[in-house]
Write a protein that holds these residues in place. Structure first.
Motif, PDB file in Angstrom:
ATOM      1  N   ARG A  42      80.265  26.280  12.578  1.00  0.00           N
ATOM      2  CA  ARG A  42      80.498  27.654  13.042  1.00  0.00           C
ATOM      3  C   ARG A  42      79.109  28.210  13.275  1.00  0.00           C
ATOM      4  O   ARG A  42      79.016  28.846  14.545  1.00  0.00           O
ATOM      5  N   GLU A  46      77.679  29.188  17.138  1.00  0.00           N
ATOM      6  CA  GLU A  46      77.298  30.505  17.537  1.00  0.00           C
ATOM      7  C   GLU A  46      75.942  30.409  18.094  1.00  0.00           C
ATOM      8  O   GLU A  46      75.741  31.309  19.007  1.00  0.00           O
ATOM      9  N   VAL A  85      78.910  39.108  17.964  1.00  0.00           N
ATOM     10  CA  VAL A  85      78.967  37.795  17.153  1.00  0.00           C
ATOM     11  C   VAL A  85      79.485  38.307  15.692  1.00  0.00           C
ATOM     12  O   VAL A  85      78.789  39.297  15.049  1.00  0.00           O
ATOM     13  N   LEU A  89      73.074  37.765  13.146  1.00  0.00           N
ATOM     14  CA  LEU A  89      72.483  37.033  14.195  1.00  0.00           C
ATOM     15  C   LEU A  89      71.160  37.883  14.447  1.00  0.00           C
ATOM     16  O   LEU A  89      70.886  39.133  14.597  1.00  0.00           O
ATOM     17  N   SER A 102      72.762  41.532  15.674  1.00  0.00           N
ATOM     18  CA  SER A 102      74.030  41.728  16.134  1.00  0.00           C
ATOM     19  C   SER A 102      74.672  42.944  15.259  1.00  0.00           C
ATOM     20  O   SER A 102      74.033  43.232  14.491  1.00  0.00           O
ATOM     21  N   VAL A 160      71.283  32.552  12.930  1.00  0.00           N
ATOM     22  CA  VAL A 160      72.609  32.932  12.469  1.00  0.00           C
ATOM     23  C   VAL A 160      72.775  32.848  11.071  1.00  0.00           C
ATOM     24  O   VAL A 160      72.380  31.547  10.695  1.00  0.00           O
TER      25      VAL A 160
END
Ligand code: ADP
Length: 497
Positions: A42, A46, A85, A89, A102, A160
């Motif tokens: 994941r 991202e 997101v 991030l 983010s 991330v």
């Protein structure tokens, strides 16, 4: 038996517990590893999306970093896309300065943000992932930092990250479920294990019961049923049967020997007695020789009695002492015994009483043996009752049995001795020698018990030292009930005599 069953159950449950634990641990580790893999994928997705967004924006716009505000920052139009997101991030420039965050990242406190930013700053390779412990409340954070190559000279890297506590949800719930289910599984397994152990050991219990039923030398002809299974139980039954056969043979030889020896001793004893009796009546024998001849005769009589008794018991053991059963009124028989007892009592200074029903008591018995049995009891009663005491003989009827009782006001029997008095050669006080004040062989009650049981009856005793004893013989009226397996109960009575 119970302990083996319990032990098997415990081992079974422990083994299952260990298996469940090992299985649960492996499952947990596997689930955890796969959760981490999913998480890494994941994060990679991202980071990749953000990288592509930045690279494509740069290739379209030519410049995506503005320096309008306090410092360099990503163009708001471009960073707005990154706000959405779901995880942390951070977009940083080549010097490690934050260009965009983010929404979730903006909620981080300064120290946590700084720690994460430091990871972006140190990205020298294309990508790097790892865990970072930020302490409470976030705990460990999994991050992926990626170098951005195609988004212009200002943009350096993207990071991330997400908190592990958010993904640990899967394995943790698995662990909780297992902790809840495991005791139920183990309790179920214990019940099943207990039942299984009981079922497997049941044949052993059967064998034990059957062996238990072989209580004395007379039941040695019995054999255990051998299961058709051909398994260990069948072998056990065969082994026990083999042992029983060998025991039966040994007992038979022993009985044979005792019977033969007793029989062989009878004749020499008779010759001895006749010789001594002749010598006793010979005129002119000095007084001291007469006295030793008297003592010798008493010994010979005692020995003859013992040999006779031994022969009776040996024949009974061999099953060669059949009862000569005939129906008749027992009142005559007991009247006879009472008469003999009266004479014996008179010379010992003991009152003998008897109680006999008015109506005939007709039962089929071996009258000779029953007489022997009653004489044993009354001679004992007189022998063990001091001068001045009384001995009572009684015959009574019950619904399905006739009952003989012999009660005395004699020395009684100690509670500890009661269970032994029917054993062969057992005499209460070793100090009472066979030639002493109360001579005896210790075989009388063994024979009495055999006679009662051979008639399908039983003998019990109640006694209290110093107060007296009460022997009760119960014979069934119905000859069909006859067997030799009746039990002897010896008990103390609280108040008797
Ligand atoms: P014994 O030949 O010694 O009398 P028994 O087999 O008849 O042998 O009796 C065994 C033992 O039981 C005796 O030695 C005695 O100690 C005890 N006993 C039997 N009958 C009585 C009784 N009526 N009172 C007290 N003790 C008795």
């Amino acid at each position: 038996m119970t302990t083996i069953r319990r032990r098997l159950t415990i081992w079974y449950t422990v083994a299952l517990g260990v298996t469940v634990l090992a299985f649960g641990t492996l499952l947990y580790l596997e689930r955890r590893a796969s959760s981490l893999r999913e998480l890494d994928q994941r994060l990679l997705l991202e980071a990749d999306l953000a990288d592509r967004w930045l690279s494509e924006s740069y290739s379209v716009l030519g410049r995506i970093v503005t320096t309008a505000g306090s410092g360099p920052a990503l163009d708001p139009g471009i960073s707005a896309y990154l706000d959405a997101v779901r995880d942390y991030l951070i977009v940083a420039d080549t010097a490690g300065q934050v260009l965009a965050l983010s929404d979730l990242t903006r909620e981080l406190d300064a120290a946590d943000l700084q720690a994460l930013t430091a990871e972006v700053d140190t990205v020298r390779t294309a990508k790097r992932s790892g865990n970072l412990d930020l302490g409470p409340p976030l705990g460990t954070v999994r991050y992926l930092a990626v170098r951005v190559e195609r988004a212009g000279p200002e943009v350096g890297a993207i990071l991330v990250a997400t908190s592990l506590s958010r993904v640990a949800f899967g394995p943790a719930s698995l662990l909780r479920s297992m902790l809840l289910i495991a005791p139920v599984i183990l309790a179920g397994a214990a019940v099943v294990g207990y039942w299984l152990a009981g079922t497997s050991l049941k044949p052993v219990e059967g064998i034990m019961d059957e062996v238990d039923a072989i209580s004395d030398g007379r039941s040695l002809h019995r054999r255990l049923a051998v299961p058709m299974s051909g398994d260990e139980m069948a072998r056990l039954a065969l082994t026990v049967n083999g042992m029983l056969a060998r025991l039966e043979q040994s007992f038979a030889s022993l009985h044979r020997f005792t019977a033969d020896a007793s029989h062989e001793l009878k004749t020499p004893l008779m010759v001895l007695r006749a010789g001594v009796e002749r010598a006793l009546i010979h005129p002119g024998v000095p007084a001291e020789i007469l006295q030793s001849l008297d003592e010798t005769l008493a010994q010979i009589n005692q020995m003859s009695e013992m040999v006779e008794n031994l022969l009776t018991l040996a024949r009974a053991d061999e099953g060669r002492a059949p009862l000569a059963v005939e129906e008749g009124d027992l009142r005559d028989l007991i009247g006879d015994v009472a008469e003999t007892a009266g004479m014996l009592g008179e010379s010992a200074g003991i009152t003998v009483t008897s109680r006999i029903p008015e109506t005939p008591v007709r039962v089929a018995v071996d009258r000779h043996r029953i007489r022997e049995m009653l004489l044993n009891l009354v001679t004992n009663a007189i022998k063990y009752t001091p001068q001045g005491g009384t001995v009572g003989l009684r015959l009574a009827e019950e619904d399905s049995a006739v009952v003989f009782t012999v009660a005395d006001t004699g020395i009684g029997i100690a509670p500890g001795d009661l269970p032994h008095i029917f054993e062969r050669f057992w005499r209460a006080d070793p100090a009472r020698s066979r030639t002493g004040a109360r001579p005896g062989t210790g075989l009388g009650l063994a024979i009495t018990k055999w006679i009662a049981e051979a008639h399908g009856g039983s003998i019990t005793v109640q006694s209290r030292p110093g107060r007296g004893s009460l022997f009760t013989v119960r014979l069934p009226r119905e000859p069909g009930h006859r067997s030799s397996g009746a039990a002897i109960r010896a008990e103390e009575v609280s108040a008797h005599a």
